[in-house]
Design an enzyme around this catalytic site. Structure first.
Site, mmCIF file in Angstrom:
data_model
loop_
_atom_site.group_PDB
_atom_site.id
_atom_site.type_symbol
_atom_site.label_atom_id
_atom_site.label_comp_id
_atom_site.label_asym_id
_atom_site.label_seq_id
_atom_site.Cartn_x
_atom_site.Cartn_y
_atom_site.Cartn_z
ATOM 1 N N TYR A 34 0.834 -1.204 0.000
ATOM 2 C CA TYR A 34 0.000 0.000 0.000
ATOM 3 C C TYR A 34 0.866 1.250 0.000
ATOM 4 C CZ TYR A 34 0.773 0.902 5.045
ATOM 5 O OH TYR A 34 1.324 1.204 6.268
ATOM 6 N N ARG A 53 8.252 4.239 -4.650
ATOM 7 C CA ARG A 53 8.288 3.302 -3.515
ATOM 8 C C ARG A 53 7.276 2.172 -3.726
ATOM 9 N NH1 ARG A 53 7.427 5.573 2.452
ATOM 10 N NH2 ARG A 53 5.281 5.708 1.700
ATOM 11 N N ARG A 99 -8.764 -20.781 -4.814
ATOM 12 C CA ARG A 99 -8.878 -21.393 -3.489
ATOM 13 C C ARG A 99 -7.766 -20.859 -2.600
ATOM 14 N NH1 ARG A 99 -5.585 -26.150 -3.211
ATOM 15 N NH2 ARG A 99 -4.308 -26.229 -5.068
ATOM 16 N N HIS A 102 -1.276 -20.974 -0.087
ATOM 17 C CA HIS A 102 -0.239 -19.967 0.174
ATOM 18 C C HIS A 102 0.528 -19.557 -1.081
ATOM 19 C CE1 HIS A 102 -1.114 -21.264 4.216
ATOM 20 N NE2 HIS A 102 -0.294 -20.348 4.735
ATOM 21 N N LYS A 143 6.392 -1.771 1.992
ATOM 22 C CA LYS A 143 5.199 -1.193 2.614
ATOM 23 C C LYS A 143 4.054 -2.197 2.467
ATOM 24 C CE LYS A 143 3.069 3.338 3.307
ATOM 25 N NZ LYS A 143 3.183 3.349 4.754
ATOM 26 N N GLU A 175 12.330 2.432 13.808
ATOM 27 C CA GLU A 175 11.344 3.457 13.435
ATOM 28 C C GLU A 175 10.183 3.378 14.398
ATOM 29 O OE1 GLU A 175 9.563 2.579 9.589
ATOM 30 O OE2 GLU A 175 9.634 0.430 9.998
ATOM 31 N N LEU A 199 10.940 1.432 7.044
ATOM 32 C CA LEU A 199 10.355 1.927 5.803
ATOM 33 C C LEU A 199 11.097 3.198 5.382
ATOM 34 C CD1 LEU A 199 7.814 1.342 3.973
ATOM 35 C CD2 LEU A 199 6.849 3.365 5.065
HETATM 36 N N1 PDD Z 1 2.620 4.962 7.575
HETATM 37 N N2 PDD Z 1 7.318 3.733 8.999
HETATM 38 C C1 PDD Z 1 6.162 3.042 9.040
HETATM 39 C C2 PDD Z 1 6.156 1.690 9.655
HETATM 40 C C3 PDD Z 1 4.984 3.617 8.520
HETATM 41 O O1 PDD Z 1 3.848 2.916 8.551
HETATM 42 C C4 PDD Z 1 5.037 4.922 7.975
HETATM 43 C C5 PDD Z 1 3.831 5.606 7.398
HETATM 44 C C6 PDD Z 1 6.264 5.609 7.952
HETATM 45 C C7 PDD Z 1 6.409 6.975 7.363
HETATM 46 O O2 PDD Z 1 6.452 6.941 5.944
HETATM 47 P P1 PDD Z 1 5.934 8.172 5.060
HETATM 48 O O3 PDD Z 1 6.650 9.374 5.521
HETATM 49 O O4 PDD Z 1 6.282 7.791 3.680
HETATM 50 O O5 PDD Z 1 4.437 8.289 5.301
HETATM 51 C C8 PDD Z 1 7.388 4.977 8.460
HETATM 52 C C9 PDD Z 1 1.424 5.404 6.901
HETATM 53 C C10 PDD Z 1 1.166 6.861 6.953
HETATM 54 C C11 PDD Z 1 0.277 4.541 7.368
HETATM 55 O O6 PDD Z 1 0.494 3.351 7.510
HETATM 56 O O7 PDD Z 1 -0.838 5.041 7.543
#
Ligand code: PDD
Length: 281
Positions: A34, A53, A99, A102, A143, A175, A199
């Site tokens: 996503y 990304r 179905r 995995h 992501k 993070e 991320l």
């Molecule tokens: N999340 N690290 C993680 C685990 C995240 O889920 C996010 C953002 C970030 C920041 O990335 P960015 O600056 O590109 O938004 C770092 C989004 C906003 C979410 O899951 O809603």
């Protein structure tokens, strides 16, 4: 804002009418990726970076991009409602298979869905934060929609009257559960380097650009949990929360317990940039 319009597999419809099969692999396995893209003044911010990304995430899970960048651009613009600050959520899964198995279906037909949500206006609420062992998998640079660990951690934070969890792997900060982390150590802005354990945040890169423009010294280097405990300032960044000052870490004040001077400087610069971006249309 009236009910959001969703894009689902080539069609636009009210969000409440967008439905997918229980056999969708996103639903069954979390087999998808996503993006969350902010929009200011009706313009998508850092769209190219988000789409790049997305390509990396898709490549990492071995799924062909279902749309070209130019098709994404057209679809995502269509979803924005008015000029208020919004974020667009988009998700691509490996689609519906005959179905539950995995292994990949032989000819996957991805499910593609996206819609926009209004974003909170005004300065962010200063955050209280917990630290926690990073209990997620080893490929956090993707992501992925598979977010159960993040969900459990964020819920734990909420139940302990906190806003976010800062994750620690092998004694080092990776993070936040849904954000990247910055700390001011002896006057220098520090953020962990990109790796498989975090991320590569688009807002993270943008904040580093702002730091450079402000002549603020910064380093992308390992940030140890022990250093974090004594940081002068701590910030969180994400597309939906922008740049959030942390005022409490594990029940103790960060600095003097108020948003710090470097945060104020960069936050102002961030807002000025957004304002100019809104006007550029
Ligand atoms: N999340 N690290 C993680 C685990 C995240 O889920 C996010 C953002 C970030 C920041 O990335 P960015 O600056 O590109 O938004 C770092 C989004 C906003 C979410 O899951 O809603």
């Amino acid at each position: 804002m009236s009910e959001a319009i969703a894009y689902l597999n080539g069609e636009f419809m009210p969000l409440g009418r967008a439905k997918i099969s229980v056999l969708d692999r996103g639903f069954l396995f979390g087999d998808g990726v996503y993006e969350v893209i902010p929009a200011y003044g009706g313009r998508l911010f850092r769209l190219d970076q988000h789409l790049q990304r997305l390509d990396h995430s898709l490549r990492a899970i071995r799924l062909d991009p279902p749309l070209t960048h130019s098709q994404w651009r057209t679809v995502l613009r269509e979803l924005l409602q008015g000029d208020g600050d919004q974020s667009v959520y988009l998700q691509v899964t490996r689609g519906v298979a005959p179905r539950r198995d995995h292994t990949f279906p032989s000819r996957p037909r991805p499910t593609v869905v996206a819609w926009a949500t209004p974003m909170d206006a005004g300065p962010p609420r200063p955050a209280r934060v917990l630290t926690h062992e990073d209990i997620r998998w080893q490929w956090c640079h993707i992501k992925a929609i598979t977010l159960l660990a993040n969900v459990l951690l964020r819920q734990e934070a909420l139940e302990r009257d906190c806003h976010e969890v800062i994750l620690i792997r092998d004694g080092k900060v990776t993070e936040g559960a849904a954000s990247n982390v910055f700390a001011v150590i002896d006057g220098v802005l520090v953020t962990p380097p990109k790796s498989r354990h975090l991320l590569p945040g688009i807002t993270r890169d943008f904040v580093l650009e702002l730091a450079r423009a402000e002549n603020l010294p910064f380093q992308e280097r390992d940030l140890y949990a022990g250093e974090l405990a004594h940081a002068g300032e701590i910030w969180l960044t994400s597309s939906t929360r922008e740049l959030v000052p942390v005022i409490e870490l594990d029940g103790k004040p960060v600095g003097d317990g108020r948003p710090g001077p470097l945060w104020q400087r960069l936050y102002r610069r961030f807002q000025d940039y957004k304002q100019a971006f809104r006007r550029e249309r």
